[in-house]
Design a protein around this motif. Structure first.
Motif, PDB file in Angstrom:
ATOM      1  N   LEU A   1      37.846  42.029  43.091  1.00 46.58           N
ATOM      2  CA  LEU A   1      37.421  40.894  42.265  1.00 46.58           C
ATOM      3  C   LEU A   1      38.513  40.518  41.265  1.00 46.58           C
ATOM      4  O   LEU A   1      38.768  39.332  41.027  1.00 46.58           O
ATOM      5  N   LEU A   2      39.158  41.514  40.702  1.00 49.65           N
ATOM      6  CA  LEU A   2      40.246  41.263  39.764  1.00 49.65           C
ATOM      7  C   LEU A   2      41.379  40.503  40.446  1.00 49.65           C
ATOM      8  O   LEU A   2      41.981  39.588  39.876  1.00 49.65           O
ATOM      9  N   ASN A   3      41.650  40.869  41.703  1.00 49.67           N
ATOM     10  CA  ASN A   3      42.723  40.219  42.450  1.00 49.67           C
ATOM     11  C   ASN A   3      42.431  38.768  42.786  1.00 49.67           C
ATOM     12  O   ASN A   3      43.339  38.016  43.140  1.00 49.67           O
ATOM     13  N   MET A   4      41.166  38.379  42.675  1.00 44.68           N
ATOM     14  CA  MET A   4      40.813  36.999  42.991  1.00 44.68           C
ATOM     15  C   MET A   4      41.168  36.026  41.867  1.00 44.68           C
ATOM     16  O   MET A   4      41.173  34.811  42.079  1.00 44.68           O
ATOM     17  N   ALA A   5      41.433  36.524  40.673  1.00 45.41           N
ATOM     18  CA  ALA A   5      41.734  35.624  39.553  1.00 45.41           C
ATOM     19  C   ALA A   5      42.964  36.044  38.766  1.00 45.41           C
ATOM     20  O   ALA A   5      43.313  35.399  37.779  1.00 45.41           O
ATOM     21  N   THR A   6      43.599  37.098  39.165  1.00 44.69           N
ATOM     22  CA  THR A   6      44.866  37.506  38.554  1.00 44.69           C
ATOM     23  C   THR A   6      45.602  38.350  39.585  1.00 44.69           C
ATOM     24  O   THR A   6      45.190  38.411  40.739  1.00 44.69           O
ATOM     25  N   MET A   7      46.690  39.004  39.202  1.00 47.54           N
ATOM     26  CA  MET A   7      47.501  39.720  40.192  1.00 47.54           C
ATOM     27  C   MET A   7      47.869  41.117  39.708  1.00 47.54           C
ATOM     28  O   MET A   7      48.996  41.371  39.280  1.00 47.54           O
ATOM     29  N   PRO A   8      46.910  42.059  39.775  1.00 46.59           N
ATOM     30  CA  PRO A   8      47.197  43.423  39.321  1.00 46.59           C
ATOM     31  C   PRO A   8      48.287  44.125  40.130  1.00 46.59           C
ATOM     32  O   PRO A   8      48.929  45.041  39.627  1.00 46.59           O
ATOM     33  N   PHE A   9      48.520  43.686  41.377  1.00 46.27           N
ATOM     34  CA  PHE A   9      49.602  44.288  42.153  1.00 46.27           C
ATOM     35  C   PHE A   9      50.966  43.928  41.576  1.00 46.27           C
ATOM     36  O   PHE A   9      51.956  44.597  41.856  1.00 46.27           O
ATOM     37  N   TRP A  10      51.029  42.854  40.800  1.00 44.09           N
ATOM     38  CA  TRP A  10      52.290  42.453  40.166  1.00 44.09           C
ATOM     39  C   TRP A  10      52.585  43.292  38.926  1.00 44.09           C
ATOM     40  O   TRP A  10      53.732  43.422  38.514  1.00 44.09           O
ATOM     41  N   MET A  11      51.536  43.894  38.334  1.00 41.01           N
ATOM     42  CA  MET A  11      51.668  44.636  37.084  1.00 41.01           C
ATOM     43  C   MET A  11      51.627  46.142  37.339  1.00 41.01           C
ATOM     44  O   MET A  11      50.798  46.613  38.127  1.00 41.01           O
ATOM     45  N   ILE A  12      52.485  46.878  36.677  1.00 39.48           N
ATOM     46  CA  ILE A  12      52.472  48.334  36.804  1.00 39.48           C
ATOM     47  C   ILE A  12      51.126  48.889  36.353  1.00 39.48           C
ATOM     48  O   ILE A  12      50.609  49.849  36.935  1.00 39.48           O
ATOM     49  N   GLU A  13      50.513  48.276  35.337  1.00 39.70           N
ATOM     50  CA  GLU A  13      49.209  48.740  34.881  1.00 39.70           C
ATOM     51  C   GLU A  13      48.163  48.624  35.985  1.00 39.70           C
ATOM     52  O   GLU A  13      47.282  49.477  36.121  1.00 39.70           O
TER      53      GLU A  13
END
Length: 468
Positions: free
Chosen positions: A400-412
């Motif tokens: 769900l997070l990946n649908m509105a932002t890009m956590p794979f782009w962030m080390i966090e």
């Protein structure tokens, strides 16, 4: 990739002593680990949390052509490569990631974006190293003791957020008058991901008391609300619901668990409408997307004023990316425009991992990203309840997070996903061993269901074939 602007940092007279105390705590916890992998994970995660809290340093040049952030990430990858065990779990963890890395490399070569591709591949290397060392740490330390130490490491953002509230260090969010308290971190997305990682760590720890689990979950939820990041608010919902259900079952005899689950479900059904009404204004444009799910595939020029506001403009951004991909040559449709190619065409990043992946790595990359998610969810499912419920709810929250932002782009984001996949692999590995013992001795009854060991470490003899 920060449309809201950077957050003001905490003053040095507060941040400096806080990080010093934090460093002492991390060293103390690392020394209490019985394995190099356990100490490595604690230190690697702590380094990222500490550096993220001081973006004015971490994003500055290090003197060797890289930022301090990039340099430390490379150091983590290199050191982790020496620490990680060569075990049979590699055959379960690596295939989907390696396939995705191959597509990233091919797209980079074809589109002449080799430096950008190398940077992206290093991020996936960070994820792999963290995943494997988390698995090794759980195996050596015991999952619950290790997660207890890691939880303490992950609570730094909570402390810094409290300090930012006390000092009035706040970030104006999105130009709508709202405020984000994120403890001096660079962006509310990375800050919220760390709180989600803390929630994940306490949810997977079955040794801590239910009261402590609920306390940490409440602190993390309130922290995300104060960070004012709606995407993370939605992503935490399945994690918190399943935590409540699993916690309600822990001290209830088996034949009464259905009643405990029913009571918790009823409470959630009563509370949910109240929560939704409190935040209805923040999520009002989402209803437009739900009523018209094909909106991102619409031509950008056909968007109305209201449609351009959907999810803070995300649907409009997605439509621009998808239009350019649809109009691209056949080769780009298959392998994309290359890593970070959005910088050459758009002012804003895609705010959606799947949209970004199909633009940069084409249908091939999109298929392999979905394969990676499905692969890890399947591993989580094989672990058996109740831990599989926690794993799958966390995977759902991450998607769900990946649908509105890009956590794979962030080390966090990679910290969160690496922790989730690493513990899932540990539980899966334990479940496989239980199945093999059951096949070898059908008359024997497994001592613990679901392959999740709450006791301490795996007692395999060091140096056996599976670890060499």
């Amino acid at each position: 990739m920060n449309p809201g602007g950077a957050s003001p940092s905490l003053p040095g007279y507060v941040l400096g002593p806080s990080l010093l105390v934090y460093a002492v705590l991390v060293i103390f916890l690392a020394l209490r680990c019985r394995s190099a992998s356990g100490a490595f994970v604690l230190i690697a995660v702590a380094i990222r949390l500490g550096m993220s809290a001081a973006p004015f340093i971490s994003f500055s040049p290090s003197g060797v052509g890289l930022s301090w952030n990039a340099l430390m990430s490379c150091l983590v990858i290199g050191t982790g490569g020496l620490v990680v065990r060569r075990s049979n779990i590699l055959s379960y963890a690596l295939p989907p990631v390696l396939a995705l890395v191959v597509i990233i490399a091919i797209s980079g070569l074809v589109n002449d974006r080799i430096p950008e591709s190398i940077e992206t591949i290093l991020k996936y290397g960070y994820f792999v190293i963290l995943t494997l060392t988390v698995h090794d740490a759980c195996k050596s330390e015991g999952a619950d003791p290790f997660l207890g130490k890691l939880l303490l490491v992950l609570l730094l953002p909570v402390v810094l957020q409290i300090e930012s509230i006390g000092l009035g260090v706040v970030k104006a969010s999105e130009g709508d008058g709202s405020a984000s308290y994120i403890g001096g971190y660079n962006h509310e997305a990375s800050f919220s991901l760390l709180l989600m990682a803390a929630l994940l760590a306490v949810s997977m720890n079955q040794r801590v008391s239910i009261k402590l689990q609920l306390l940490v979950a409440t602190v993390c939820a309130v922290g995300v609300l104060l960070a004012n990041y709606r995407t993370a608010m939605g992503a935490m919902v399945p994690m918190i619901i399943v935590l409540l259900v699993v916690s309600s079952m822990r001290n209830v005899v088996k034949n009464q668990r259905i009643y405990a689950i029913g009571a918790v479900s009823l409470a959630i059904m009563c509370i949910a409408p109240i929560v939704l009404s409190l935040f209805a204004e923040r999520f009002e444009t989402l209803t437009i997307l739900l009523q018209n799910p094909g909106l991102p595939f619409q031509d950008p020029g056909a968007f109305t004023y209201e449609e351009r506001r959907v999810m803070s403009g995300r649907a409009f951004i997605w439509s621009e990316y998808l239009k350019m991909w649809r109009e691209a040559p056949a080769l780009q449709k298959i392998i994309g425009f290359g890593a970070d190619a959005w910088e050459d065409y758009f002012n804003l990043y895609a705010h959606n991992t799947l949209v970004s992946t199909v633009f940069e790595y084409g249908i091939a990359g999109l298929s392999l990203m979905l394969l990676l998610w499905g692969w890890m969810i399947t591993i989580a499912w094989r672990c058996g309840p109740p831990m599989s419920w926690i794993f799958i709810a966390s995977h759902l929250g991450f998607i769900l997070l990946n649908m509105a932002t890009m956590p794979f782009w962030m080390i966090e984001g990679l910290v969160f996903y690496g922790l989730l996949c690493g513990v899932s692999l540990f539980a899966f590995d334990a479940a496989l061993r239980t199945e093999r013992r059951a096949l070898a001795n059908p008359a024997a009854q497994p001592s613990r269901p679901s392959g999740w060991t709450r006791s301490a470490p795996d007692q395999a003899t060091p140096g056996t074939a599976s670890e060499r």
